[in-house]
Write an enzyme that holds these catalytic residues in place. Structure first.
Site, PDB file in Angstrom:
ATOM      1  N   ASP A 162       0.845  -1.203   0.000  1.00 38.09           N
ATOM      2  CA  ASP A 162       0.000   0.000   0.000  1.00 38.09           C
ATOM      3  C   ASP A 162       0.880   1.253   0.000  1.00 38.09           C
ATOM      4  O   ASP A 162       0.592   2.233  -0.682  1.00 38.09           O
ATOM      5  CB  ASP A 162      -0.907  -0.013   1.238  1.00 38.09           C
ATOM      6  CG  ASP A 162      -1.626  -1.333   1.383  1.00 38.09           C
ATOM      7  OD1 ASP A 162      -2.672  -1.520   0.768  1.00 38.09           O
ATOM      8  OD2 ASP A 162      -1.093  -2.231   2.082  1.00 38.09           O
ATOM      9  N   HIS A 190      -4.481  -3.577   5.951  1.00 38.01           N
ATOM     10  CA  HIS A 190      -4.245  -3.827   4.529  1.00 38.01           C
ATOM     11  C   HIS A 190      -5.577  -4.221   3.905  1.00 38.01           C
ATOM     12  O   HIS A 190      -5.911  -5.398   3.754  1.00 38.01           O
ATOM     13  CB  HIS A 190      -3.221  -4.939   4.314  1.00 38.01           C
ATOM     14  CG  HIS A 190      -3.131  -5.341   2.869  1.00 38.01           C
ATOM     15  ND1 HIS A 190      -2.657  -4.498   1.892  1.00 38.01           N
ATOM     16  CD2 HIS A 190      -3.514  -6.465   2.231  1.00 38.01           C
ATOM     17  CE1 HIS A 190      -2.747  -5.096   0.710  1.00 38.01           C
ATOM     18  NE2 HIS A 190      -3.265  -6.289   0.887  1.00 38.01           N
TER      19      HIS A 190
HETATM   20  N1  LIG Z   1      -0.503  -8.188   2.174  1.00 39.99           N
HETATM   21  C1  LIG Z   1      -0.486  -7.896   0.889  1.00 39.99           C
HETATM   22  O1  LIG Z   1      -0.168  -6.762   0.496  1.00 39.99           O
HETATM   23  C2  LIG Z   1      -0.865  -8.907  -0.145  1.00 39.99           C
HETATM   24  C3  LIG Z   1      -1.320 -10.144   0.211  1.00 39.99           C
HETATM   25  N2  LIG Z   1      -1.662 -11.067  -0.729  1.00 39.99           N
HETATM   26  C4  LIG Z   1      -2.110 -12.364  -0.230  1.00 39.99           C
HETATM   27  O2  LIG Z   1      -1.019 -13.285  -0.258  1.00 39.99           O
HETATM   28  C5  LIG Z   1      -1.528 -14.616  -0.266  1.00 39.99           C
HETATM   29  C6  LIG Z   1      -0.805 -15.460  -1.295  1.00 39.99           C
HETATM   30  O3  LIG Z   1      -1.059 -14.979  -2.587  1.00 39.99           O
HETATM   31  P1  LIG Z   1      -0.625 -15.801  -3.883  1.00 39.99           P
HETATM   32  O4  LIG Z   1       0.778 -16.262  -3.773  1.00 39.99           O
HETATM   33  O5  LIG Z   1      -1.025 -14.993  -5.040  1.00 39.99           O
HETATM   34  O6  LIG Z   1      -1.591 -17.043  -3.754  1.00 39.99           O
HETATM   35  P2  LIG Z   1      -1.481 -18.470  -4.466  1.00 39.99           P
HETATM   36  O7  LIG Z   1      -2.819 -19.093  -4.294  1.00 39.99           O
HETATM   37  O8  LIG Z   1      -0.858 -18.368  -5.802  1.00 39.99           O
HETATM   38  O9  LIG Z   1      -0.427 -19.227  -3.530  1.00 39.99           O
HETATM   39  C7  LIG Z   1      -0.684 -19.497  -2.203  1.00 39.99           C
HETATM   40  C8  LIG Z   1       0.059 -20.775  -1.876  1.00 39.99           C
HETATM   41  O10 LIG Z   1      -0.067 -20.987  -0.485  1.00 39.99           O
HETATM   42  C9  LIG Z   1      -0.225 -22.372  -0.263  1.00 39.99           C
HETATM   43  N3  LIG Z   1      -0.839 -22.540   1.057  1.00 39.99           N
HETATM   44  C10 LIG Z   1      -2.129 -22.411   1.431  1.00 39.99           C
HETATM   45  N4  LIG Z   1      -2.292 -22.704   2.713  1.00 39.99           N
HETATM   46  C11 LIG Z   1      -1.069 -22.989   3.195  1.00 39.99           C
HETATM   47  C12 LIG Z   1      -0.584 -23.373   4.460  1.00 39.99           C
HETATM   48  N5  LIG Z   1      -1.428 -23.536   5.483  1.00 39.99           N
HETATM   49  N6  LIG Z   1       0.742 -23.606   4.605  1.00 39.99           N
HETATM   50  C13 LIG Z   1       1.584 -23.463   3.558  1.00 39.99           C
HETATM   51  N7  LIG Z   1       1.181 -23.127   2.324  1.00 39.99           N
HETATM   52  C14 LIG Z   1      -0.126 -22.874   2.152  1.00 39.99           C
HETATM   53  C15 LIG Z   1      -1.093 -22.827  -1.415  1.00 39.99           C
HETATM   54  O11 LIG Z   1      -0.946 -24.229  -1.636  1.00 39.99           O
HETATM   55  C16 LIG Z   1      -0.530 -22.014  -2.558  1.00 39.99           C
HETATM   56  O12 LIG Z   1       0.514 -22.684  -3.260  1.00 39.99           O
HETATM   57  C17 LIG Z   1      -3.024 -14.484  -0.513  1.00 39.99           C
HETATM   58  O13 LIG Z   1      -3.679 -14.560   0.756  1.00 39.99           O
HETATM   59  C18 LIG Z   1      -3.155 -13.068  -1.057  1.00 39.99           C
HETATM   60  O14 LIG Z   1      -4.449 -12.538  -0.836  1.00 39.99           O
HETATM   61  C19 LIG Z   1      -1.542 -10.815  -2.063  1.00 39.99           C
HETATM   62  C20 LIG Z   1      -1.089  -9.593  -2.475  1.00 39.99           C
HETATM   63  C21 LIG Z   1      -0.750  -8.546  -1.552  1.00 39.99           C
HETATM   64  O1  LIG Z   2      -6.502  -7.643  -3.130  1.00 40.97           O
HETATM   65  C1  LIG Z   2      -6.042  -8.796  -3.085  1.00 40.97           C
HETATM   66  O2  LIG Z   2      -6.718  -9.830  -3.012  1.00 40.97           O
HETATM   67  C2  LIG Z   2      -4.551  -8.967  -3.069  1.00 40.97           C
HETATM   68  C3  LIG Z   2      -3.981  -7.911  -2.224  1.00 40.97           C
HETATM   69  O3  LIG Z   2      -3.994  -7.969  -1.015  1.00 40.97           O
HETATM   70  C4  LIG Z   2      -3.478  -6.716  -2.881  1.00 40.97           C
HETATM   71  O4  LIG Z   2      -3.183  -6.730  -4.081  1.00 40.97           O
HETATM   72  O5  LIG Z   2      -3.348  -5.700  -2.186  1.00 40.97           O
END
Ligand SMILES: NC(=O)C1=CN([C@@H]2O[C@H](COP(=O)(O)OP(=O)(O)OC[C@H]3O[C@@H](n4cnc5c(N)ncnc54)[C@H](O)[C@@H]3O)[C@@H](O)[C@H]2O)C=CC1
Ligand SMILES: O=C([O-])CC(=O)C(=O)O
Length: 329
Positions: A162, A190
């Protein structure tokens, strides 16, 4: 003499963010070009996920990173977090069809309770934890509460994406270089309620609020653009932001570990009561980092508009906290 390797655990290692993150950690972008790392990678105990993780590890091997001193695949947080110095908790349960916000909170509460307990049991006592998986602030709060033997200040949530988004919007609006923007922050959760605040920001010594001088733009364009950027990326890409999220995770950990030279960055941290945010709430604050510790920037004025925004995002966090509190007993 070369440094002793440090252990870096990453969960969700075979996911989108993991794929954009691991190579940069292994190349030294997070902890320095002289710091060897051992990657301890956690994925769910599912054949497809574990196979995908193997593939990512093969690619890491094929990069022949000189700083990659070791690499392990895990399906249990109790082994993945053993002696870890850094933990990036990226894996989380995504929202599925028909799932309400409360269902998502409950599903993630289970994951982050188990991971917090595992960190508590086996991680380095100085472990630095960054929660990226959404809802990041509340997941970080759950992990922190599940790890009573570790210092609460070691648990943080990612607000840096952000922060970086806000900086880029300001650079575009003012026509100035993004790297010249100082003293920016994002308060709170967030989520779209976050409050990106450029009232103290400067560019080459000039006040950003005077350069922009447009409260309507602040309220009607800037805040909604930054707040809804995640959704805009999903709409455009069909997938949530990954490379920018990984980049923000690198920025967050690098600054925490190596320092910010007095510059402000935003971190989601357990409140110590500053700015009337109740103690323990995992909230985005302006901080500076030095010697591996963060310090909240103190003494900033909170005007009526800012208080309203800061309270709105606080209230959302309090609601999330109330929805999961019974699961922490
Ligand atoms: N804080 C932030 O600014 C942001 C947060 N996110 C969040 O980050 C997270 C991951 O996003 P992506 O990599 O795109 O998702 P993705 O779905 O591509 O990958 C997530 C991975 O985590 C694994 N996983 C799920 N539960 C698990 C557990 N208990 N232990 C270990 N591995 C586990 C899944 O098998 C998957 O491979 C999502 O919750 C997304 O919303 C995404 C963008 C920004
Ligand atoms: O919005 C979502 O699901 C992923 C996220 O947290 C971001 O891009 O800030």
């Amino acid at each position: 003499m070369s440094k002793k390797p440090v252990r870096v655990a990453v969960t969700g290692a075979a996911g989108q963010i993991g794929y954009a993150l691991l190579f940069r950690i292994a190349s030294g972008e997070m902890l320095g070009k002289d710091q060897p790392v051992i990657l301890q990678l956690l994925e769910i105990p599912d054949e497809k996920a574990q196979n995908a993780l193997k593939g990512v590890m093969m690619e890491l091997e094929d990069c022949a990173f000189p700083l990659l001193a070791g690499m392990e695949a895990h399906s249990d947080p109790m082994t993945a977090f053993k002696d870890t110095d850094y933990a990036l908790l990226v894996g989380a349960r995504p929202r599925g069809p028909g799932m309400e916000r409360a269902d998502l909170l409950a599903a993630n509460a289970q994951i982050f309770t188990a991971q917090g307990k595992a960190l508590n049991a086996v991680a380095s006592r100085n472990v630095k934890v960054l929660v990226v998986g959404n809802p990041a602030n509340t997941n970080a709060y759950i992990a922190m509460k599940s790890a009573p033997d570790l210092p609460a200040k070691n648990f943080t949530a990612m607000l840096r994406l952000d922060h970086n988004r806000a900086a880029s919007q300001i650079a575009a609006k003012t026509g100035k270089a993004v790297g010249s923007i100082k003293k920016l922050t994002v308060w709170g959760n967030h989520s779209p309620t976050m409050y990106a605040d450029y009232r103290f920001a400067t560019i080459d010594g000039a006040a950003v609020k005077d350069l922009i001088n447009d409260q309507v733009w602040n309220k009607d364009v800037f805040l909604p653009t930054v707040g809804k950027r995640g959704a805009a990326i999903i709409a455009a890409r069909g997938l949530s932001s990954a490379a920018s999220a990984a980049n923000a995770a690198i920025d967050h950990m690098r600054d925490w570990a190596l320092g910010t030279n007095g510059e402000w960055v935003t971190m989601g941290i357990p409140s110590a009561g500053d700015y009337e945010i109740p103690e323990g709430v995992m909230y985005g604050f302006p901080v500076t980092c030095a010697n591996g510790e963060y310090q909240v920037v103190k003494g900033l004025e909170v005007d009526a508009f800012s208080r309203e925004c800061m309270t709105k995002t606080l209230n959302e966090l309090l609601e999330e906290k109330a929805a999961i509190e019974h699961l922490l007993k």
